[in-house]
Design a protein around this motif. Structure first.
Motif, PDB file in Angstrom:
ATOM      1  N   GLN A  96       0.832  -1.207   0.000  1.00 27.28           N
ATOM      2  CA  GLN A  96       0.000   0.000   0.000  1.00 27.28           C
ATOM      3  C   GLN A  96       0.868   1.259   0.000  1.00 27.28           C
ATOM      4  N   LYS A  97       1.940   1.245   0.787  1.00 29.11           N
ATOM      5  CA  LYS A  97       2.824   2.407   0.831  1.00 29.11           C
ATOM      6  C   LYS A  97       3.486   2.657  -0.520  1.00 29.11           C
ATOM      7  N   GLU A  98       3.913   1.576  -1.160  1.00 28.88           N
ATOM      8  CA  GLU A  98       4.558   1.720  -2.467  1.00 28.88           C
ATOM      9  C   GLU A  98       3.617   2.332  -3.497  1.00 28.88           C
ATOM     10  N   LEU A  99       2.318   2.059  -3.339  1.00 28.90           N
ATOM     11  CA  LEU A  99       1.307   2.597  -4.255  1.00 28.90           C
ATOM     12  C   LEU A  99       0.806   3.967  -3.814  1.00 28.90           C
ATOM     13  N   GLY A 100       1.273   4.438  -2.664  1.00 29.59           N
ATOM     14  CA  GLY A 100       0.810   5.717  -2.143  1.00 29.59           C
ATOM     15  C   GLY A 100      -0.622   5.687  -1.656  1.00 29.59           C
ATOM     16  N   LEU A 101      -1.060   4.503  -1.197  1.00 26.51           N
ATOM     17  CA  LEU A 101      -2.452   4.319  -0.775  1.00 26.51           C
ATOM     18  C   LEU A 101      -2.547   4.172   0.735  1.00 26.51           C
ATOM     19  N   PRO A 102      -3.725   4.433   1.308  1.00 33.55           N
ATOM     20  CA  PRO A 102      -3.908   4.203   2.745  1.00 33.55           C
ATOM     21  C   PRO A 102      -3.642   2.733   3.083  1.00 33.55           C
ATOM     22  N   TRP A 103      -3.198   2.486   4.331  1.00 36.87           N
ATOM     23  CA  TRP A 103      -2.850   1.112   4.690  1.00 36.87           C
ATOM     24  C   TRP A 103      -3.627   0.595   5.909  1.00 36.87           C
ATOM     25  N   GLU A 104      -4.886   1.053   6.048  1.00 38.76           N
ATOM     26  CA  GLU A 104      -5.731   0.551   7.138  1.00 38.76           C
ATOM     27  C   GLU A 104      -5.886  -0.964   7.114  1.00 38.76           C
TER      28      GLU A 104
END
Length: 204
Positions: A96-104
């Motif tokens: 998720q971090k690599e995609l720049g997305l939230p990681w809930e």
């Protein structure tokens, strides 16, 4: 009931994760109430991750309604403490971090917040000098002390209350020191404050 958690709150963990942390305010995230795991119930490894990591933390329980709490009064808003685990699906978080997305989904999944038996803060001689640890299969794998917190309990409470109304029963995970790692089926996790065991459960 809300579950708040503080990220990057021990320098040792930040170095372990190869992070440079220079933020002037605490890093806050939340878990839903369905993340709570109590009473020594087992944690079942989920099928969506192959890299579940434990992060051992001191956990505060809020005892009164509060909003915009001044730091000098923050100690009045919690009266119990325990050891908890912030389970993290590290592979999902990384993706998720690599995609720049939230990681809930990597932090807030069901049963990702085991907590032990709460004890009165009054039983703690100095809340700024609390030793805590996690044993897995009777071997100590992680240990820390509240004196090493970047942001103290009171600073955390005051900061959270600027944005969220604190209610009775809310929980605050205060951050993890270095020593995080993975868990496997049949592992037994035991969490301690000083030499008092407060958390005890198995991985299934």
């Amino acid at each position: 009931m809300k579950i708040f958690a503080v990220g990057l709150n021990y320098d040792s963990h930040n170095r372990e994760m190869k992070r440079v942390f220079e933020a002037s305010e605490p890093v806050i995230f939340m878990k839903p109430d369905t993340a709570l795991l109590r009473n020594g119930n087992p944690f079942f490894l989920p099928d969506f991750s192959s890299e579940i990591h434990y992060e051992t933390e001191l956990v505060l329980k809020i005892n009164r309604l509060g909003k915009n709490i001044a730091e000098k009064f923050a100690h009045r808003y919690y009266d119990e403490i325990t050891v908890g685990i912030d389970f993290t699906a590290r592979d999902l978080q990384r993706k998720q971090k690599e995609l720049g997305l939230p990681w809930e989904i990597a932090k807030g999944f069901d049963n990702s917040a085991p907590v032990g038996e709460f004890i009165s803060i009054k039983k703690i001689p100095d809340i700024n000098n609390i030793n805590f640890r996690l044993d897995i299969n009777e071997k100590t794998v992680q240990q820390g002390n509240s004196c090493d917190l970047i942001y103290s309990f009171d600073k955390i409470i005051a900061y959270i209350s600027r944005f969220f109304t604190l209610k009775i029963g809310d929980l605050v995970f205060t951050g993890t020191p270095a020593g995080i790692g993975g868990v496997s089926i049949n592992d037994r996790l035991e969490g301690y404050i000083e030499n008092k065991k407060l958390l005890d459960f198995k991985i299934k």
